[in-house]
Design a protein around this motif. Structure first.
Motif, PDB file in Angstrom:
ATOM      1  N   LEU A 100      74.249  13.827  -2.879  1.00  0.00           N
ATOM      2  CA  LEU A 100      74.944  15.111  -2.787  1.00  0.00           C
ATOM      3  C   LEU A 100      74.531  15.798  -1.492  1.00  0.00           C
ATOM      4  O   LEU A 100      73.361  16.134  -1.295  1.00  0.00           O
ATOM      5  CB  LEU A 100      74.602  16.001  -3.987  1.00  0.00           C
ATOM      6  CG  LEU A 100      75.327  17.357  -4.028  1.00  0.00           C
ATOM      7  CD1 LEU A 100      76.828  17.148  -4.206  1.00  0.00           C
ATOM      8  CD2 LEU A 100      74.772  18.233  -5.149  1.00  0.00           C
ATOM      9  N   LEU A 101      75.494  15.989  -0.603  1.00  0.00           N
ATOM     10  CA  LEU A 101      75.249  16.706   0.639  1.00  0.00           C
ATOM     11  C   LEU A 101      75.468  18.197   0.403  1.00  0.00           C
ATOM     12  O   LEU A 101      76.490  18.609  -0.153  1.00  0.00           O
ATOM     13  CB  LEU A 101      76.194  16.226   1.747  1.00  0.00           C
ATOM     14  CG  LEU A 101      75.995  14.804   2.263  1.00  0.00           C
ATOM     15  CD1 LEU A 101      76.964  14.520   3.398  1.00  0.00           C
ATOM     16  CD2 LEU A 101      74.566  14.592   2.738  1.00  0.00           C
ATOM     17  N   THR A 102      74.520  18.997   0.842  1.00  0.00           N
ATOM     18  CA  THR A 102      74.594  20.446   0.666  1.00  0.00           C
ATOM     19  C   THR A 102      74.454  21.144   2.015  1.00  0.00           C
ATOM     20  O   THR A 102      74.149  20.517   3.028  1.00  0.00           O
ATOM     21  CB  THR A 102      73.492  20.933  -0.290  1.00  0.00           C
ATOM     22  OG1 THR A 102      72.209  20.586   0.259  1.00  0.00           O
ATOM     23  CG2 THR A 102      73.632  20.297  -1.661  1.00  0.00           C
ATOM     24  N   GLN A 103      74.702  22.442   2.000  1.00  0.00           N
ATOM     25  CA  GLN A 103      74.565  23.302   3.172  1.00  0.00           C
ATOM     26  C   GLN A 103      75.463  22.832   4.319  1.00  0.00           C
ATOM     27  O   GLN A 103      75.077  22.841   5.484  1.00  0.00           O
ATOM     28  CB  GLN A 103      73.106  23.388   3.638  1.00  0.00           C
ATOM     29  CG  GLN A 103      72.188  24.011   2.605  1.00  0.00           C
ATOM     30  CD  GLN A 103      70.771  24.158   3.089  1.00  0.00           C
ATOM     31  OE1 GLN A 103      70.431  23.665   4.167  1.00  0.00           O
ATOM     32  NE2 GLN A 103      69.946  24.821   2.317  1.00  0.00           N
ATOM     33  N   LEU A 104      76.653  22.419   3.995  1.00  0.00           N
ATOM     34  CA  LEU A 104      77.627  22.041   5.007  1.00  0.00           C
ATOM     35  C   LEU A 104      78.432  23.264   5.434  1.00  0.00           C
ATOM     36  O   LEU A 104      78.415  24.307   4.783  1.00  0.00           O
ATOM     37  CB  LEU A 104      78.556  20.955   4.460  1.00  0.00           C
ATOM     38  CG  LEU A 104      77.883  19.653   4.003  1.00  0.00           C
ATOM     39  CD1 LEU A 104      78.921  18.704   3.438  1.00  0.00           C
ATOM     40  CD2 LEU A 104      77.113  18.992   5.148  1.00  0.00           C
ATOM     41  N   GLN A 105      79.150  23.112   6.532  1.00  0.00           N
ATOM     42  CA  GLN A 105      79.986  24.185   7.040  1.00  0.00           C
ATOM     43  C   GLN A 105      81.333  24.169   6.322  1.00  0.00           C
ATOM     44  O   GLN A 105      81.988  23.124   6.255  1.00  0.00           O
ATOM     45  CB  GLN A 105      80.203  24.045   8.551  1.00  0.00           C
ATOM     46  CG  GLN A 105      78.954  24.233   9.372  1.00  0.00           C
ATOM     47  CD  GLN A 105      78.450  25.659   9.323  1.00  0.00           C
ATOM     48  OE1 GLN A 105      79.232  26.592   9.171  1.00  0.00           O
ATOM     49  NE2 GLN A 105      77.142  25.834   9.449  1.00  0.00           N
ATOM     50  N   PRO A 106      81.751  25.297   5.758  1.00  0.00           N
ATOM     51  CA  PRO A 106      83.047  25.299   5.068  1.00  0.00           C
ATOM     52  C   PRO A 106      84.193  25.040   6.039  1.00  0.00           C
ATOM     53  O   PRO A 106      84.125  25.373   7.217  1.00  0.00           O
ATOM     54  CB  PRO A 106      83.126  26.722   4.474  1.00  0.00           C
ATOM     55  CG  PRO A 106      81.715  27.232   4.468  1.00  0.00           C
ATOM     56  CD  PRO A 106      81.042  26.575   5.638  1.00  0.00           C
ATOM     57  N   GLN A 107      85.253  24.434   5.502  1.00  0.00           N
ATOM     58  CA  GLN A 107      86.495  24.181   6.227  1.00  0.00           C
ATOM     59  C   GLN A 107      86.216  23.430   7.531  1.00  0.00           C
ATOM     60  O   GLN A 107      86.665  23.817   8.591  1.00  0.00           O
ATOM     61  CB  GLN A 107      87.233  25.499   6.493  1.00  0.00           C
ATOM     62  CG  GLN A 107      88.727  25.345   6.724  1.00  0.00           C
ATOM     63  CD  GLN A 107      89.441  26.669   6.836  1.00  0.00           C
ATOM     64  OE1 GLN A 107      88.806  27.713   6.777  1.00  0.00           O
ATOM     65  NE2 GLN A 107      90.760  26.645   6.992  1.00  0.00           N
ATOM     66  N   SER A 108      85.428  22.348   7.411  1.00  0.00           N
ATOM     67  CA  SER A 108      85.071  21.533   8.571  1.00  0.00           C
ATOM     68  C   SER A 108      85.291  20.066   8.232  1.00  0.00           C
ATOM     69  O   SER A 108      85.295  19.666   7.066  1.00  0.00           O
ATOM     70  CB  SER A 108      83.612  21.768   8.981  1.00  0.00           C
ATOM     71  OG  SER A 108      83.391  23.129   9.277  1.00  0.00           O
ATOM     72  N   SER A 109      85.453  19.283   9.281  1.00  0.00           N
ATOM     73  CA  SER A 109      85.643  17.843   9.134  1.00  0.00           C
ATOM     74  C   SER A 109      84.323  17.138   9.376  1.00  0.00           C
ATOM     75  O   SER A 109      83.590  17.469  10.318  1.00  0.00           O
ATOM     76  CB  SER A 109      86.707  17.339  10.107  1.00  0.00           C
ATOM     77  OG  SER A 109      87.955  17.960   9.850  1.00  0.00           O
ATOM     78  N   TYR A 110      84.030  16.153   8.538  1.00  0.00           N
ATOM     79  CA  TYR A 110      82.783  15.401   8.633  1.00  0.00           C
ATOM     80  C   TYR A 110      83.082  13.907   8.586  1.00  0.00           C
ATOM     81  O   TYR A 110      84.003  13.451   7.884  1.00  0.00           O
ATOM     82  CB  TYR A 110      81.841  15.753   7.482  1.00  0.00           C
ATOM     83  CG  TYR A 110      81.138  17.078   7.649  1.00  0.00           C
ATOM     84  CD1 TYR A 110      79.882  17.160   8.243  1.00  0.00           C
ATOM     85  CD2 TYR A 110      81.727  18.253   7.199  1.00  0.00           C
ATOM     86  CE1 TYR A 110      79.234  18.370   8.389  1.00  0.00           C
ATOM     87  CE2 TYR A 110      81.092  19.472   7.344  1.00  0.00           C
ATOM     88  CZ  TYR A 110      79.840  19.527   7.943  1.00  0.00           C
ATOM     89  OH  TYR A 110      79.187  20.725   8.093  1.00  0.00           O
ATOM     90  N   ILE A 111      82.295  13.167   9.348  1.00  0.00           N
ATOM     91  CA  ILE A 111      82.269  11.714   9.239  1.00  0.00           C
ATOM     92  C   ILE A 111      80.962  11.337   8.554  1.00  0.00           C
ATOM     93  O   ILE A 111      79.879  11.735   9.005  1.00  0.00           O
ATOM     94  CB  ILE A 111      82.367  11.033  10.612  1.00  0.00           C
ATOM     95  CG1 ILE A 111      83.702  11.361  11.275  1.00  0.00           C
ATOM     96  CG2 ILE A 111      82.195   9.530  10.478  1.00  0.00           C
ATOM     97  CD1 ILE A 111      83.840  10.764  12.657  1.00  0.00           C
ATOM     98  N   ILE A 112      81.047  10.594   7.464  1.00  0.00           N
ATOM     99  CA  ILE A 112      79.878  10.209   6.670  1.00  0.00           C
ATOM    100  C   ILE A 112      79.784   8.693   6.690  1.00  0.00           C
ATOM    101  O   ILE A 112      80.750   7.992   6.345  1.00  0.00           O
ATOM    102  CB  ILE A 112      80.000  10.738   5.238  1.00  0.00           C
ATOM    103  CG1 ILE A 112      80.142  12.261   5.263  1.00  0.00           C
ATOM    104  CG2 ILE A 112      78.804  10.326   4.406  1.00  0.00           C
ATOM    105  CD1 ILE A 112      80.433  12.867   3.917  1.00  0.00           C
TER     106      ILE A 112
END
Length: 718
Positions: free
Chosen positions: A502-514
């Motif tokens: 579970l990834l937390t403390q991410l930026q809302p409304q953003s694109s991520y590559i995992i």
């Protein structure tokens, strides 16, 4: 008589003239007395004999006029040195011009008054001025230039903004050593501060940016407080604090720092306060060179571990405050456990309590000696970056050797000024082919499948399936900017037996590559001084399995679970329609029942009214037909008589009929009163003659509803 009146008038005029003469003499005497008193006071003032004001208390050079409700400063003795004038109602008009002549005054307390502007009539000998808790809005250069000896200026809790400080306001204050501007409206560091400044307090303002030249020339500054502002790493220039070579105390409490600022002054620093920020990572080397540091406070952050060697130069540390952090007490903190035992009682540690794993939750790291003995440290090597912790560790029991912490590469400090960025370490596959935007999983070598699903604007749930066993997985995620190849990478190591994260403390409304990479351990070789266990990427997994996702918008309420797909969405969409139909049906049924009830009640009341109307005739003289209701008389325009005379078998019977009570219980036979006719004397008839109706106007025609045949009540006697 005329002569006597004239003599009396003359006497009165003479008496009036005498009174006026006496009044003039009294006024002249009062004026002379006032002049003499004023002269005496002036002479006494010149000689230093001004008494203590009656509203104050004097003790040598200390004048206590505080909490007196004063609106003006009274005359002060020439020996006054310290003036306590706080907690009054003094405004700018209450400062007399004569105050400038008190050359012995050195300290003035004027806080908590009603000053709107910086006071101007202050003695030039002033060295310390307290003006906090007023409503001062500007710092004019002209007023400050009259205080060339000023050393301490307290301006807390006022309404001073950055633009209201005049240019070179402190140019004529070369001795100013202490400046307090806490709890004002500053948005940046004031410019033109004197080089003699030793302590600067700017806490609880709105400062969000610190450029490179903010502290230029403040080589004497020793104490700097920037608590409670809006500071972030990317808005602080790289060499901002490096210019403060003589700094001994730095406080950055209650800001938005993700890590300690770069290039902190280390030569003379004694106390460093970094609590209540958003730090989840302490870079190795951030405390290097701080050999004189005595107190370090990292409380109230999001730290789970500390890199090995972080405290290697803290030879003088005596207080280490670490409260309010979710510490993970695995083998990653074996070095800190050993360091604490080596230092012993020379360092006081507060708050180093384990938050995970569950078996040591709530215990102090100092007390985990038996658990830490399960971790074997070989030389100076490391486990391929297990959570960013150096030192090879071998698990000799069930004590965890992994760390859930992240090796975070934070946003570069000073990026607002230098516009630097960091390229990703990995070479990611084509996002359009392997990782659609919908969060579908990517495949690596057909043996590792990863899928991601956003749960909230700040969290993403990651699951994966691996065909081949792995000792650990290296999980990396990258927040995309305008260019997919630019950004900053965050990494963590996940145990090989886990299949979700579970990834937390991410930026809302953003694109991520995992991306996820399996790691295997070559057990055939012993850890060397450069490597510990040799963790390599499997040849089949040369390319990581990646997926792309987008975090949700915090303004949009999360919808139904996407795992239910179309069926769950249709069911949720059908619920409002079914509720509307059921509600309408229920309302119609209730309305119909209510209508039936009302109709039945009205019908029952109507029948009861009819039955009540005919009850008197039936019970008294038998059935009657054609009986009139009360309303019939009203509609006919006549006044209904309150009694009806009926002829029965025994004689006349009069039954009262209530006009306003249409529904009465049936009259009982025993309750009826029989009235016998009594004929008047003189052979007077009981019946009115219609012939005498016009001749006798005393009898009206409107008293009965029949013209004749019925005796009038005026002629009936009982």
């Amino acid at each position: 008589m005329a002569a006597e009146s004239l003599i009396e008038l003359r006497d009165w005029l003479f008496l009036l003239l005498l009174c006026l003469t006496l009044l003039v003499e009294v006024l002249e005497f009062a004026a002379a007395t006032a002049a003499i008193t004023e002269a005496a006071l002036g002479e006494a003032e010149l000689q230093g004999d001004v008494p203590c004001p009656s509203a104050c208390r004097c003790d040598d050079g200390f004048i206590y006029c505080n909490d007196r409700g004063l609106s003006i400063i009274p005359p002060l003795p020439l020996t006054a040195a310290v003036l306590y004038l706080q907690n009054n109602r003094i405004d700018n008009a209450g400062l007399p011009i004569s105050l400038e002549q008190r050359m012995t005054v050195q300290v003035v307390y004027l806080y908590d008054n009603e000053l709107d502007d910086f006071p101007t009539h202050l003695p030039p000998s002033l060295r310390e001025l307290h003006l906090q808790d007023n409503n001062i809005r500007t710092l004019p250069r002209a007023a400050l230039s009259r205080l060339p000896l000023l050393e301490k200026l307290h301006m807390d809790d006022n309404s001073i903004s950055t633009v209201s400080i005049e240019d070179k306001a402190f140019a004529n204050n070369p001795r100013l050593r202490l400046l307090f501007l806490s709890r004002n409206h500053l948005s940046s560091i004031p410019s033109g501060l004197p080089s003699s400044l030793e302590e600067l307090r700017l806490d609880d303002n709105r400062i969000s940016t610190i450029p490179t030249h903010a502290f230029r020339g403040l080589t004497s500054l020793r104490r700097l407080f920037l608590d409670g502002n809006l500071l972030a790493n990317q808005r602080i220039a790289d060499d901002t604090f490096s210019r403060l070579s003589n700094l001994t105390e730095l406080s950055l409490v209650r800001n938005s720092l993700q890590s300690p600022p770069l290039n902190l002054p280390s030569t003379h620093l004694l106390r460093l306060y970094l609590q209540d920020n958003a730090m989840a990572h302490m870079p190795r080397g951030s405390l290097d060179g701080m050999r004189r540091l005595q107190k370090l406070d990292l409380s109230g952050n999001n730290l789970t571990t500390l890199p090995r060697g972080l405290f290697r130069d803290l030879d003088s540390i005596s207080q280490l405050l670490l409260r309010g952090n979710p510490w993970y007490c695995g083998c990653n903190l074996r070095w800190l456990h050993d360091w604490l035992h080596v230092r012993g009682s020379s360092v006081t540690v507060r708050g180093l309590t384990c938050h995970a794993p569950e078996k040591v939750r709530g215990r102090s790291l100092r007390d985990l000696t038996s658990q830490m003995e399960q971790c074997e440290v070989d030389g100076l090597g490391g486990v391929g970056g297990l959570g960013g912790v150096e030192g090879a560790k071998r698990d000799k029991g069930d004590f965890p050797t992994d760390s859930p912490t992240t090796t975070t590469v934070p946003l570069p400090q000073g990026s607002l000024f230098t516009l630097r960025s960091r390229r990703p370490v990995h070479r990611y596959p084509d996002l359009g082919q392997d990782s659609p935007l919908g969060g579908e999983g990517g495949v690596a070598g057909k043996t590792l499948v990863i899928s991601v699903k956003p749960l909230s604007p700040e969290t993403v749930h990651i699951t994966w399936q691996a065909a081949q066993p792995a000792s650990a997985f290296r999980l990396s995620w990258l927040r995309l900017g305008n260019n997919p190849a630019m950004g900053s990478i965050t990494e963590t190591l996940v145990p090989g037996d886990r299949r979700e994260y579970l990834l937390t403390q991410l930026q809302p409304q953003s694109s991520y590559i995992i991306c996820l990479v399996p790691l295997v351990v070559n057990k055939g070789r012993r850890a060397s001084i450069t490597g510990g266990f040799n963790m390599n990427t499997d040849s089949e997994h040369e390319h990581p399995a990646c997926a792309r996702t987008e975090t949700e918008d915090p303004q949009v309420q999360p919808g139904a679970d996407q795992g239910q797909d179309v069926q769950g969405t249709d069911e949720l969409a059908a619920l409002p329609l079914a509720g509307i139909i059921g509600g309408v049906t229920a309302c119609a049924s209730l309305f119909l029942i209510f209508g039936i009830f009302c109709w039945y009640g009205h019908r029952a009341g109507y029948l009861a009214a009819e039955d009540h109307t005919g009850v008197y005739g039936r019970d008294a003289v038998g059935p009657r037909s054609g009986a009139k209701h009360y309303d019939d008389y009203v509609e006919s325009g006549t006044i209904k008589d309150t009694s009806i005379l009926e002829i029965g078998t025994p004689g006349f019977q009069m039954t009262p009929l209530a006009a306003h009570q249409p529904l009465q219980p049936k009259a009982k036979v025993e309750d009826m009163t029989y009235i016998h006719t009594i004929f008047p004397s003189n052979n007077t008839t009981l019946y009115r003659s219609t012939l005498n109706h016009t001749a006798n106007p005393g009898y009206g025609t409107n008293r009965g509803y029949r013209e004749g045949g019925i005796p009038d009540i005026d002629y009936a006697y009982t």
